[in-house]
Structures are given as structure tokens and as C-alpha cells.
Design an enzyme around this catalytic site. Structure first.
Site, PDB file in Angstrom:
ATOM      1  CB  THR A 171      47.818  41.195 -78.040  1.00 15.97           C
ATOM      2  OG1 THR A 171      47.568  42.616 -78.104  1.00 15.97           O
ATOM      3  CG2 THR A 171      48.072  40.678 -79.444  1.00 15.97           C
ATOM      4  CD  GLU A 172      43.079  43.551 -75.707  1.00 15.32           C
ATOM      5  OE1 GLU A 172      42.548  44.547 -76.225  1.00 15.32           O
ATOM      6  OE2 GLU A 172      43.139  42.442 -76.300  1.00 15.32           O
TER       7      GLU A 172
END
Length: 244
Positions: free
Chosen positions: A121-122
Site C-alpha cells: 500500500t506504500e
């Protein structure tokens, strides 16, 4: 407050991430306590292998945005798992996000239930999966990793096995894990240590070559305006300004 639970059965030390109210996020305190528990297990001759698991519905949500570990500390933890002279086996029954996937990739064997799901999800909060790439890039399918790194999409347990993120998945994670742990219990400790050294050589080359650069990249991105907006949007449960 203890953040890591410890139990032992027939030579297998189970270390349990135990901060479910924070979705087992990788805070500075949790990283330090886990590192200490791994050191103890590595030095204990009665321990044949380590199982890394969790309480609650999330294995780990990644870095704790309110109390993040220093990038050097996270690199040190991932390397410690890779270098531990005993096999480390991940046992997952829930969600794994961002930095939590670095823990999985650092383990020698990773097993999950079919209910588990995974996501990098960065990029959705304005950063990149920098430090966790150290164990991930040498061990996973590069084409699949490109898709999931760049989009932040979720992948299920079957896809995680296909890409090399997981070793195996099954309806009952403990039934899937049982023959693996039995095999480790039947193996000579010195032989396990040397065999692990063979298997991790390429991963450690990546750490030696890239750790400093990726640590610097992580620090730079987390200090950026995009990261501030992304993390604020995440905490406020809204879309960041770049969503179109």
C-alpha cells in the site's frame, strides 16, 4: 506492556505479534521487542526453529505511522530474520500490508490460511516499498511484483503463493504447517544452519549492496510533501489529493 508473546512446543519457539489494537503495526517498540526475542531464540540451543505469527485479524499493517521505527532499525530486523541461524517460519491468518510483507519475505518459509490477503500500500500514501525490497526482490516473481508494487492492489493467498510471496496456503493453516514443522524437528541443528546459509546468500548480497541506498530513499520519501498528504489522508479516512 508486552508486544511479543512467546510460547514453545517441541523445540519450536512461537513469537506472536501482540498489538491487535494497532493492527500489529511496526512501531519502534514492537520492532525492538521482536529483535530481542529473535536474539534470544537464536542463542537458545533448545530452539530448533521459530514461528512468527500474530494475534487479531492482521498479521501486520506495516509501519506505525504514529511511532515509526527508524529505517535502520527495520533493515536490522529484516536482516536478523534472514541471518538467524535457525529457520524462521511465518504463520498468517489475516491481513498483511506494506512493511508486514517485508517480514514475510525475510522468513525462510511463509504459510497462510486461504482467508489471508496482502497488499503493498506504500504508493497509495505517497512513499515506496523501499526497505522491504531487500528480501522481496530476490525472492519473488518480478513481473508480479511490478504490478502489485505499482498499483497497491490486494492479492489473495493463492496469488501470493504463485508469486513466491508465500510458500504454501491452505484452508487450515496449522494443518498446512504441521508437516513443515515436523520436518524441521527431524533435521540436525547444524545442518539446518548451514543449509539456511546457502539459501540466504543471494538475499544477504542484496542487503550488503543496497541497504544504505534504500534506507536513504525511505527516509527521503517519508519526509516528502506527498507522504505528509498521504499519511494525513489515511488517518482522516479520505482520498489523498492526487487521486483522479
Amino acid at each position: 506492556m508486552t508486544l511479543i508473546g512467546r510460547t514453545r512446543a517441541r523445540g519450536v519457539e512461537t513469537l506472536r505479534l501482540d498489538a491487535p489494537e494497532r493492527r500489529n503495526a511496526l512501531s519502534a517498540a514492537l520492532v525492538a521487542e521482536l529483535a530481542g526475542a529473535l536474539t534470544d531464540a537464536g542463542e537458545d540451543t533448545a530452539v530448533r526453529a521459530v514461528v512468527l505469527t500474530h494475534t487479531g485479524t492482521t498479521f501486520s499493517a506495516g509501519a506505525d505511522l504514529r511511532d515509526p521505527p527508524a529505517p535502520d532499525a527495520l533493515v536490522g530486523l529484516l536482516r536478523q530474520i534472514v541471518e538467524l541461524p535457525k529457520p524462521v517460519v511465518a504463520r498468517v491468518t489475516g491481513h498483511v500490508r506494506a512493511g508486514g510483507l517485508g517480514l514475510l519475505a525475510s522468513c525462510d518459509i511463509s504459510v497462510a490460511s486461504l482467508a489471508a490477503d496482502f497488499a503493498f500500500t506504500e504508493v497509495r500514501i505517497g512513499v515506496a516499498p523501499a526497505v522491504i525490497s531487500l528480501p522481496l526482490l530476490p525472492r519473488t516473481d518480478p513481473r508480479a511484483l511490478a504490478r502489485y508494487y505499482l498499483t497497491g492492489e490486494r492479492l489473495d493467498a493463492a496469488e501470493a503463493v504463485r508469486t513466491g510471496l508465500l510458500t504454501a496456503a491452505g484452508e487450515d493453516v496449522d494443518a498446512t504447517l504441521a508437516p513443515i514443522l515436523d520436518g524441521l524437528r527431524k533435521s540436525a541443528p547444524e545442518a539446518l544452519a548451514e543449509t539456511k546459509r546457502l539459501l540466504t546468500a543471494k538475499v544477504l548480497e542484496t542487503f550488503d549492496r543496497d541497504a544504505a541506498g534504500l534506507t536513504a530513499l525511505s527516509a527521503r520519501l517519508f519526509a516528502s510533501a506527498h507522504a505528509r498528504e498521504g499519511m494525513t489522508a489515511f488517518l482522516e479516512r479520505r482520498d489523498p489529493e492526487w487521486v483522479v
